[in-house]
Scaffold this motif. Structure first.
Motif, PDB file in Angstrom:
ATOM      1  N   ARG A 175     -34.772 -34.387  66.916  1.00  0.00           N
ATOM      2  CA  ARG A 175     -33.607 -34.500  67.809  1.00  0.00           C
ATOM      3  C   ARG A 175     -32.646 -35.548  66.966  1.00  0.00           C
ATOM      4  NH1 ARG A 175     -38.318 -36.500  69.020  1.00  0.00           N
ATOM      5  NH2 ARG A 175     -38.494 -38.719  69.519  1.00  0.00           N
ATOM      6  N   HIS A 176     -31.474 -35.373  67.461  1.00  0.00           N
ATOM      7  CA  HIS A 176     -30.154 -36.107  66.869  1.00  0.00           C
ATOM      8  C   HIS A 176     -29.735 -37.006  68.142  1.00  0.00           C
ATOM      9  CE1 HIS A 176     -25.872 -36.888  65.942  1.00  0.00           C
ATOM     10  NE2 HIS A 176     -26.658 -37.194  64.866  1.00  0.00           N
ATOM     11  N   SER A 177     -29.790 -38.339  67.698  1.00  0.00           N
ATOM     12  CA  SER A 177     -29.300 -39.503  68.565  1.00  0.00           C
ATOM     13  C   SER A 177     -28.012 -40.047  68.027  1.00  0.00           C
ATOM     14  CB  SER A 177     -30.516 -40.471  68.683  1.00  0.00           C
ATOM     15  OG  SER A 177     -30.166 -41.560  69.540  1.00  0.00           O
ATOM     16  N   PRO A 178     -26.934 -39.700  68.539  1.00  0.00           N
ATOM     17  CA  PRO A 178     -25.677 -40.172  68.190  1.00  0.00           C
ATOM     18  C   PRO A 178     -25.357 -41.462  68.646  1.00  0.00           C
ATOM     19  CG  PRO A 178     -25.045 -38.288  69.835  1.00  0.00           C
ATOM     20  CD  PRO A 178     -26.806 -38.407  69.446  1.00  0.00           C
ATOM     21  N   CYS A 179     -25.924 -41.633  69.908  1.00  0.00           N
ATOM     22  CA  CYS A 179     -25.408 -43.040  70.579  1.00  0.00           C
ATOM     23  C   CYS A 179     -26.262 -44.155  70.048  1.00  0.00           C
ATOM     24  CB  CYS A 179     -25.914 -43.015  71.914  1.00  0.00           C
ATOM     25  SG  CYS A 179     -27.374 -42.374  72.400  1.00  0.00           S
ATOM     26  N   GLU A 180     -27.104 -44.057  68.929  1.00  0.00           N
ATOM     27  CA  GLU A 180     -28.198 -44.965  68.331  1.00  0.00           C
ATOM     28  C   GLU A 180     -27.519 -45.183  66.779  1.00  0.00           C
ATOM     29  OE1 GLU A 180     -32.080 -44.908  68.711  1.00  0.00           O
ATOM     30  OE2 GLU A 180     -32.117 -43.989  70.843  1.00  0.00           O
ATOM     31  N   GLY A 181     -26.391 -44.938  66.611  1.00  0.00           N
ATOM     32  CA  GLY A 181     -25.834 -44.863  65.193  1.00  0.00           C
ATOM     33  C   GLY A 181     -26.170 -43.815  64.566  1.00  0.00           C
ATOM     34  N   SER A 182     -26.021 -42.509  64.974  1.00  0.00           N
ATOM     35  CA  SER A 182     -26.381 -41.450  64.348  1.00  0.00           C
ATOM     36  C   SER A 182     -27.557 -41.437  63.733  1.00  0.00           C
ATOM     37  CB  SER A 182     -25.098 -40.959  63.476  1.00  0.00           C
ATOM     38  OG  SER A 182     -25.163 -39.534  63.127  1.00  0.00           O
ATOM     39  N   LYS A 183     -28.539 -41.126  64.440  1.00  0.00           N
ATOM     40  CA  LYS A 183     -29.833 -40.946  63.683  1.00  0.00           C
ATOM     41  C   LYS A 183     -30.651 -39.746  64.148  1.00  0.00           C
ATOM     42  CE  LYS A 183     -30.813 -45.974  63.754  1.00  0.00           C
ATOM     43  NZ  LYS A 183     -31.830 -47.070  64.307  1.00  0.00           N
ATOM     44  N   TYR A 184     -31.540 -39.249  63.015  1.00  0.00           N
ATOM     45  CA  TYR A 184     -32.247 -38.009  63.428  1.00  0.00           C
ATOM     46  C   TYR A 184     -33.907 -38.592  63.493  1.00  0.00           C
ATOM     47  CZ  TYR A 184     -28.233 -35.659  61.861  1.00  0.00           C
ATOM     48  OH  TYR A 184     -26.830 -35.148  61.788  1.00  0.00           O
ATOM     49  N   ILE A 185     -34.475 -38.024  64.458  1.00  0.00           N
ATOM     50  CA  ILE A 185     -35.616 -38.382  64.840  1.00  0.00           C
ATOM     51  C   ILE A 185     -36.488 -37.455  64.670  1.00  0.00           C
ATOM     52  CG2 ILE A 185     -37.279 -39.405  66.549  1.00  0.00           C
ATOM     53  CD1 ILE A 185     -34.614 -40.708  67.581  1.00  0.00           C
ATOM     54  N   LEU A 186     -37.562 -37.079  63.956  1.00  0.00           N
ATOM     55  CA  LEU A 186     -38.599 -35.990  63.708  1.00  0.00           C
ATOM     56  C   LEU A 186     -40.051 -36.620  63.970  1.00  0.00           C
ATOM     57  CD1 LEU A 186     -36.294 -36.136  61.054  1.00  0.00           C
ATOM     58  CD2 LEU A 186     -37.616 -34.281  60.355  1.00  0.00           C
ATOM     59  N   ASP A 187     -40.678 -35.360  64.539  1.00  0.00           N
ATOM     60  CA  ASP A 187     -41.968 -35.927  65.044  1.00  0.00           C
ATOM     61  C   ASP A 187     -42.890 -34.673  64.254  1.00  0.00           C
ATOM     62  OD1 ASP A 187     -41.421 -37.893  67.300  1.00  0.00           O
ATOM     63  OD2 ASP A 187     -40.816 -36.225  68.537  1.00  0.00           O
ATOM     64  N   PHE A 188     -44.033 -35.132  63.661  1.00  0.00           N
ATOM     65  CA  PHE A 188     -44.843 -34.368  62.887  1.00  0.00           C
ATOM     66  C   PHE A 188     -46.274 -34.395  63.699  1.00  0.00           C
ATOM     67  CE2 PHE A 188     -41.569 -35.265  59.853  1.00  0.00           C
ATOM     68  CZ  PHE A 188     -41.303 -34.219  59.198  1.00  0.00           C
ATOM     69  N   ASP A 189     -46.913 -33.405  63.523  1.00  0.00           N
ATOM     70  CA  ASP A 189     -48.547 -33.490  63.780  1.00  0.00           C
ATOM     71  C   ASP A 189     -49.159 -33.651  62.432  1.00  0.00           C
ATOM     72  OD1 ASP A 189     -48.479 -33.652  66.351  1.00  0.00           O
ATOM     73  OD2 ASP A 189     -49.064 -31.822  67.047  1.00  0.00           O
ATOM     74  N   ILE A 190     -49.873 -34.389  62.273  1.00  0.00           N
ATOM     75  CA  ILE A 190     -50.842 -34.844  61.091  1.00  0.00           C
ATOM     76  C   ILE A 190     -52.137 -34.327  61.224  1.00  0.00           C
ATOM     77  CG2 ILE A 190     -50.990 -36.331  58.836  1.00  0.00           C
ATOM     78  CD1 ILE A 190     -48.134 -35.860  59.584  1.00  0.00           C
ATOM     79  N   TYR A 191     -53.014 -33.345  60.469  1.00  0.00           N
ATOM     80  CA  TYR A 191     -54.243 -33.198  60.544  1.00  0.00           C
ATOM     81  C   TYR A 191     -55.061 -33.597  59.293  1.00  0.00           C
ATOM     82  CZ  TYR A 191     -52.533 -29.947  64.082  1.00  0.00           C
ATOM     83  OH  TYR A 191     -51.774 -29.564  65.160  1.00  0.00           O
TER      84      TYR A 191
END
Length: 115
Positions: free
Chosen positions: A49-65
């Motif tokens: 997801r992109h969060s332009p209101c937080e200083g233009s950040k990209y947030i990634l979620d990963f599942d790790i096994y």
């Protein structure tokens, strides 16, 4: 040939593999006497997801096994990573266990305490 979306997902998983390994080692250091293993096929991109209101950040979620021994999966972990769009700085926001799996009896010698 793989679709471009799958190639992008695979590339992101490969880029963040060192972060996943480091975070898993930190997370399980008090629970295991060995470092858990993580390979590229043990990471799944869950969300971007992109969060332009937080200083233009990209947030990634990963599942790790992570696994121990001969590919005995010990848990499912969720790692959230933030990329600052201005300077490319990468920060691990969280690494938490979502689910754990039973450890087989022949691997109990590497367990310090249950997790």
């Amino acid at each position: 040939m793989k679709s471009s979306n799958k190639l992008c997902e695979d590339a992101l998983c490969a880029i963040f593999l060192p972060y996943a390994k480091a975070e898993a080692c930190k997370f399980y250091k008090d629970f295991l006497t060995v470092k858990p293993s993580i390979m590229i096929y043990c990471i799944k991109l869950v969300n971007i997801r992109h969060s332009p209101c937080e200083g233009s950040k990209y947030i990634l979620d990963f599942d790790i096994y992570p696994y121990i021994g001969a590919h005995v999966t010990i848990a499912v972990n969720r790692m959230t990573v933030c990329i600052n769009a201005y300077d490319g700085e990468i920060t691990v926001v969280s690494f938490k266990q979502v689910r754990s799996f039973p450890i087989p009896n022949h691997l109990w010698d590497v367990v310090c305490q249950p997790f």
